[in-house]
Scaffold this motif. Structure first.
Motif, PDB file in Angstrom:
ATOM      1  N   GLY A  38      40.113  47.959  38.080  1.00 60.55           N
ATOM      2  CA  GLY A  38      39.274  48.786  38.925  1.00 60.55           C
ATOM      3  C   GLY A  38      39.502  50.262  38.748  1.00 60.55           C
ATOM      4  O   GLY A  38      38.832  51.085  39.384  1.00 60.55           O
ATOM      5  N   ASN A  96      31.881  47.685  34.081  1.00 65.18           N
ATOM      6  CA  ASN A  96      33.241  47.130  34.171  1.00 65.18           C
ATOM      7  C   ASN A  96      33.559  46.505  32.823  1.00 65.18           C
ATOM      8  O   ASN A  96      33.036  45.450  32.485  1.00 65.18           O
ATOM      9  N   ASN A 851      28.082  41.002  38.111  1.00 62.11           N
ATOM     10  CA  ASN A 851      29.314  41.262  38.854  1.00 62.11           C
ATOM     11  C   ASN A 851      30.037  39.995  39.295  1.00 62.11           C
ATOM     12  O   ASN A 851      31.001  40.068  40.054  1.00 62.11           O
ATOM     13  N   THR A 930      32.567  41.293  42.117  1.00 58.12           N
ATOM     14  CA  THR A 930      32.932  42.705  42.151  1.00 58.12           C
ATOM     15  C   THR A 930      31.761  43.512  42.699  1.00 58.12           C
ATOM     16  O   THR A 930      30.656  43.468  42.143  1.00 58.12           O
ATOM     17  N   SER A 943      36.844  50.388  43.353  1.00 56.31           N
ATOM     18  CA  SER A 943      36.510  48.997  43.043  1.00 56.31           C
ATOM     19  C   SER A 943      36.832  48.125  44.240  1.00 56.31           C
ATOM     20  O   SER A 943      37.709  48.440  45.050  1.00 56.31           O
ATOM     21  N   ARG A 945      36.804  43.795  44.870  1.00 51.18           N
ATOM     22  CA  ARG A 945      36.526  42.457  44.349  1.00 51.18           C
ATOM     23  C   ARG A 945      37.056  41.428  45.330  1.00 51.18           C
ATOM     24  O   ARG A 945      38.180  41.539  45.828  1.00 51.18           O
TER      25      ARG A 945
END
Length: 995
Positions: A38, A96, A851, A930, A943, A945
């Motif tokens: 992240g 990402n 994601n 994410t 970030s 998640r």
């Protein structure tokens, strides 16, 4: 002009507007590229596909680029999978990037240095910390199961238990068989103090060429763990949490009250059955659904001259057996300071505090298998008196009347200074410390069966006097390493790295134990001086060992494709006498990157092809420090001149010429990458022989040794095998939103004891005598049993068959007369495989959609054997049995040829209890999401998640017991008697980073 026709100028204008509408408009696109943790990823190349228009990300991972609104951006960075993203008119695109764990160009740690995987001539495998951090396990080795070819990991379900790790088979019988762990330079055999969230990478050195730099410590392989460092940029605050529950993954169905009473009618018709309604499920009484939680908080960052990483971790694992629990607090500090462009000082330090309450799993879990289901476990404050029923002790009473707690404090640290007097030369001096202090208190409560049990008085499950046992273990070890590394490229053709160094190591172990009776029940008074001084029992033991080593390594590459590596190490150890303590361990490796040759240039299929071969030797001195020293027992009373005096005597015999175990290994491999490196793989053949393995030799009892044996070097052990690994990684179709990866690895290993050199076979394990025998020509820990070939159906069959020394009755097992002498006895035992699997494997995969991420790991064994000793252990006629045996056993009305009649004692060791150890387990599965970066800006997050994970989800096996995964030593693995059950863990978690 025709009616209805448009003016010429109008037609031209429309055409111009249409053409303008189809011309792409340039827009400004901004965004951020983050890595797997992240954090912002600096230096990422961002290019408009098909053009030279590009930029790169700043230290926080941000970028700005002007591009056509219908164009495609290509993101690429060394060590990460590239991504192509269609702009589609968007002005903000966050990415990402996922690490390419199969990248052939990645840099791996090889011991006292690093090297590109492309240039390796030894067998080294890497696992990224991101692959293990979200798994609900305590130790990193648990999370490695199924991920690396050649590495077999056998887990235990108990909290704070250490997995058994075997790299390329079992190479020793008595000396330490576990690999060496190197954590930031600290050498150890136990990493249970380490937080998985702190791990950056794990590198496994599998062959002698790769591990030879560790000499005497590397015979069983080396696992190098590198913890995280700060990255340049603003400080990053990271928090991760995992929480969930654990439960037994697999249980055995025991006979119900009705089945049990029916069974007792056959085995003991006169037994007085107590008045009890219902069935006691003893597993329900002693097992539970427990909780698991893991929290990690870290702050990291770097400036031009300073790098730092600080973390705190809290892990709690309440075992699935009642009263069992484990809690660990770990703090870490990793720092580095550039005092100048020539001098850097660095330190890594971790402190852990662990609090464990253990349970007597043998008394509790073993007894739960045999306890009578017609006796209540507990009514109010009173326990069911299974012992008075002629049965085993009450398992619940065993657990609740014993308090076994330990406190462990451990400090590991490294302090290093790196100096570069010239560009090509690095001088390094490092002090590595490992301090471990463990205090254990075991309190056995006083209880008498007529006070706390119901049903009836009597029985033998009682503690007439409370007992307190205190043990203190203090261990201290340090390593002082000094190395010089010269690295230079000459004439743009020659790459040379030369390493020389010395290592000084010393360890101190001190153990003290004491016990007293009649200590009060109040925990605040659990001290030795509160008990009866006349009942005091004390013992102490101490040892000291040291090593002095010299090491050297040369890495040379010509034209980046002709590779040469040699390692040289000389060790001296105090574990052997002066004439035997020196050892020299060399290795050499060659590599050829064929894909760089001119005749393969320009092909579109084969991207990488390398051949490598190596030879090396390693040592093993992992035996007690006083193994060659003849010691005397003091304070032994005897009569001299008619008076009682205290003296000393030598009670054991030792080989003063005991020496190294030496492992010699050959390794041949091919590595390849195909189809733009979407398909990568490696196939390796290895041949490993351990010479002068330590074993016990029997000696005549007249010589006075109480064990009638002494330890000496008298065996050779071979492991030959093939490792294969294939990995495929690509996008699905043309869409960059979909990607997947799949990987398989398999190991084919043949373990054999090659020569006992005059020694005797080694026996181990079992219930009614030993069940394994290790001898010439068979695998270590091979099962040595009678061959059960059926059930005697009549008295005539007993009389007409070979005479049996086991006095069989109708309904008993029938054994084969293997040697044909007309008598069935212990001389008819033969070999029936071993626990060591000839094949073990792993299957790994993942799927990503935008994601959302999904990953899984399968692991398993094929064609090995396990021994179901718990079925064999019969203490009394009132012991319970499995439901299947209660229904299917031999009776006059059910003359089966598979299961014998009801018995009151343990049967001989035979193949009746031997089963297949093959299994396939869904070891781990993770589903995560994410949150897009744009949605997090207002919360100052970089970030976020969330994920769900499950460990040991299901197991496919034909084994009838609790688990076919049975840890043990080299001679007694694969025997299930009192094993802690494997648990299934279900968790939810999150990872969040703040800027």
């Amino acid at each position: 002009m025709c009616a209805g026709s448009a003016p010429a100028y109008a037609t031209a204008e429309s055409a111009a507007i249409a053409a303008l509408a189809q011309t792409p408009a340039d827009i400004t696109v901004t965004g951020r590229v983050i890595d797997e943790t992240g954090g912002g990823l600096p230096g990422v190349n961002v290019v408009v596909k098909g053009t030279s228009n590009g930029t790169s990300t700043d230290p926080e991972g941000r970028y700005t680029i002007t591009a056509p609104d219908n164009g495609t951006l290509v993101f690429s960075f060394v060590g990460y999978n590239p991504q192509e993203v269609a702009i589609g008119g968007r002005t903000t695109i966050d990415i990402n990037l996922a690490p390419n764990t199969q990248a052939l160009g990645e840099v791996v740690v090889t011991g006292y240095g690093t090297q590109s995987k492309r240039d390796l001539t030894g067998a080294v495998a890497r696992v990224e910390g991101t692959e293990i951090v979200n798994q609900p396990v305590q130790t990193a080795t648990q999370a490695l199961q199924g991920k690396i070819a050649g590495v077999q990991i056998t887990n235990n379900g108990a909290p704070n238990s250490q997995p058994v790790v075997r790299i390329r088979g079992t190479g020793t019988l008595l000396a330490g068989a576990n690999p060496l762990y190197v954590v930031d330079g600290v050498q150890t055999t136990d990493i249970r103090n380490l937080s998985n969230a702190d791990i950056a990478t794990i590198d496994v050195l599998k062959d002698a060429s790769a591990a030879a730099i560790y000499g005497v410590r590397g015979a069983n392989g080396v696992i190098i763990i590198t913890t995280k460092q700060g990255k340049e940029g603003k400080p990053v605050l990271s928090y991760s949490a995992t929480g969930g529950f654990k439960q037994a993954a697999r249980l055995v169905d025991m006979a119900s009250a009705d089945q049990y009473v029916n069974y007792l009618g056959d085995v003991s018709p006169t037994t007085n059955i107590p008045d009890f309604s219902g069935t006691t499920n003893w597993y329900d009484e002693i097992l539970r659904r427990s909780t698991f939680q893991n929290h990690n908080l870290a702050v990291s960052g770097a400036s031009e001259n300073v790098r730092y990483y600080f973390s705190g971790n809290l892990l709690q694992d309440d075992g699935i057996v009642i009263n069992n629990r484990f809690k660990r607090l770990t703090v870490r500090s990793n720092t580095a300071f550039d005092l100048s462009d020539k001098v850097t000082i660095s330190s890594q330090a971790s402190f852990s505090h662990a609090n464990t309450r253990d349970v007597n799993i043998g008394a509790a879990y073993g007894n739960a298998y045999r306890a009578s289901p017609i006796i209540a476990a507990k009514m109010g404050d009173r326990y069911g008196n299974t012992s008075a029923f002629g049965n085993v002790g009450n398992p619940l009473l065993d657990i609740e009347k014993n308090n076994n707690k330990s406190l462990e404090n451990r400090l590991q640290s490294t302090f290093a200074v790196d100096v570069k007097p010239v560009t090509a030369l690095t001088l390094r001096s490092a002090i590595n410390l490992d301090l471990n202090y463990n205090n254990r208190r075991v309190y056995d409560y006083q209880y008498r069966n007529d006070e706390v049990t119901f049903l009836t008085s009597g029985g033998n499950q009682r503690v007439d006097r409370s007992n307190l046992n205190v043990t203190q273990n203090n261990n201290f070890r340090y390593l002082w390493e000094n190395t010089a590394t010269f690295q230079q490229r000459f004439l743009d053709k020659h790459d040379l790295t030369v390493l020389v160094g010395t290592v000084v190591e010393q360890g101190f172990d001190n153990q003290f134990s004491a016990a007293r009776r009649d200590v009060p029940v109040d925990p605040n008074q659990w001290y030795l001086n509160a008990g009866d001084p006349n009942s005091s029992v004390n013992a102490s033991e101490a040892s000291k060992d040291s090593r002095l080593s010299y090491l050297g390594r040369i890495n040379y590459a010509f034209l980046d494709r002709y590779l040469f590596t040699t390692n040289l190490r000389h060790d001296a150890t105090s574990r052997f006498n002066r004439d035997r303590r020196n050892g020299f361990f060399p290795s050499v490796g060659l590599g050829w990157v064929i894909s760089d040759e001119a005749f393969l240039k320009g092909n579109t299929i084969l991207n990488f092809l390398k051949l490598r071969a190596s030879y090396g030797q390693l040592g093993n001195d992992q035996i007690p420090a006083n193994s060659y020293i003849v010691t005397a027992n003091a304070n032994i009373p005897y009569v001299f001149n008619g008076q009682p005096v205290l003296g000393a005597t030598i009670t054991d015999i030792k080989d003063q010429d005991v020496r190294w175990e030496t492992t010699t290994e050959y390794d041949f491999a091919v590595e390849f990458g195909l189809l733009d490196n979407r398909l990568t793989g490696e196939v390796t053949y290895y041949d490993k022989t351990t010479s002068d393995a330590l074993i016990p030799i029997n000696i005549p009892g007249i010589l006075g040794d109480p064990n009638n044996q002494f330890i000496t070097n008298a065996a050779d052990i071979t492991n030959q095998g093939v490792e294969a690994a294939l990995n495929w990684r690509t996008n699905i179709g043309e869409s960059p939103d979909w990607s997947y990866n799949i990987g398989v690895n398999a190991t084919f290993n043949k373990n054999r004891i090659a020569e006992l050199n005059g020694g005797q076979a080694l026996f181990a394990g079992g219930v009614n005598g030993t069940v394994t025998r290790s001898d010439n020509g068979v695998a270590a820990g091979s099962f040595y049993l009678l061959d059960a070939i059926g059930v005697y159906q009549s008295a005539d069959e007993i009389v007409s068959g070979p005479r049996s020394t086991f006095d069989p009755k109708v309904g008993d097992l029938k054994y084969a007369d293997k040697n044909g002498d007309g008598v069935v006895d212990l001389l008819d035992r033969s070999y029936f495989g071993s626990y060591q699997p000839p094949i073990y494997y792993g299957i790994n995969g993942g799927l990503n959609f935008r994601n959302v991420d999904f990953s899984f790991v399968f692991s398993g064994n094929l064609n090995n054997k396990v021994y179901n000793a718990k079925k064999q252990a019969r203490n009394a006629s009132t012991d319970n049995v499995e439901a299947s045996f209660a229904d299917d056993r031999w009776t006059a009305t059910n003359p089966t040829n598979s299961d014998p009649r009801a018995l009151i004692s343990s049967m001989p060791n035979s193949t009746y209890f031997l089963e297949s150890g093959s299994f396939m387990r869904l070891t781990n599965v993770v589903v995560g999401y994410t949150v897009p970066v744009a949605a997090l800006e207002r919360f100052r997050m970089t970030s976020f998640r969330v994920f769900a994970a499950a460990q040991n989800v299901f197991t496919v096996t034909n084994y009838s017991g609790f688990t076919p995964e049975l840890a043990g030593g080299p001679l007694d693995s694969g025997i299930e008697l009192n094993s802690y059950p494997i648990s299934r863990t279900i968790t939810l978690g999150l990872n969040v980073n703040f800027k």
